[in-house]
Scaffold this active site. Structure first.
Site, short mmCIF file in Angstrom:
data_model
loop_
_atom_site.label_atom_id
_atom_site.label_comp_id
_atom_site.label_asym_id
_atom_site.label_seq_id
_atom_site.Cartn_x
_atom_site.Cartn_y
_atom_site.Cartn_z
N CYS A 25 41.54 77.33 39.35
CA CYS A 25 40.32 77.71 38.63
C CYS A 25 39.27 78.27 39.59
CB CYS A 25 39.80 76.53 37.82
SG CYS A 25 38.62 76.96 36.55
N HIS A 26 38.11 77.62 39.71
CA HIS A 26 37.04 78.07 40.60
C HIS A 26 37.24 77.65 42.06
CE1 HIS A 26 34.94 78.66 36.75
NE2 HIS A 26 34.15 79.50 37.41
#
Length: 175
Positions: A106-107
């Site tokens: 994800c991030h």
């Protein structure tokens, strides 16, 4: 247990994506790995985006990366905090230089960007940081999981089963 005796760093700070931290920890422990939860402070309770807590057992500064086999960086908003610690970036660089497994979802790509290790690397992430990844020199793919040597990346919680299968396979190949 395929990862018996392997030691893995799971970095943590507040606002981690709950599933992206806990699912890998459980899967790796099921395979026999020792997973240390490593935060700015030891014995600190960190809270995920959805309120699920986890307690650290070590600090960033007391970790010697050469005593570990891999590192995991969770997603959520915590990567924006984690990348501000030189000790975290140095850990990531250590694993990159030694071609040892680095997992990011994800991030979490923000941490690898700040560590400066993505030039020419095939990766995925949440589409929200696709431009950040490509601006850092990465080759971005919209796939559940992308493995480029020792770097295993994934997009989001629904991709966790694929992500962990790939990460565990990379860990086995490192043996």
């Amino acid at each position: 247990m395929r990862l018996e005796g392997k030691r893995i760093i799971q970095v943590v700070s507040n606002d981690f994506e709950d599933l992206e931290l806990w699912y890998p920890v459980h899967r790796l422990r099921e395979e026999g790995a020792i997973v240390d939860i490593v935060g700015e402070k030891a014995d600190e309770t960190y809270i995920g985006k959805y309120g699920v807590p986890i307690k650290s057992n070590k600090t960033f500064d007391e970790i010697n990366p050469s005593e570990y086999d891999a590192i995991l960086v969770p997603g959520g908003w915590s990567p924006d905090l984690l990348r501000r610690f030189d000790s975290v970036l140095n850990m990531v660089r250590h694993f990159d230089q030694n071609k040892q497994p680095i997992g990011q979802i994800c991030h979490a790509g923000w941490v690898l960007i700040s560590a400066g290790i993505l030039k020419g690397v095939n990766v995925t992430s949440t589409s929200g940081i696709k431009d950040d990844m490509t601006n850092a020199g990465a080759v971005w793919h919209d796939e559940a999981v992308v493995v480029d040597g020792h770097i295993v990346s994934s997009r989001r919680p629904p991709d966790l089963p694929d992500y962990m299968r790939a990460f565990i396979q990379v860990m086995e190949e490192q043996a």
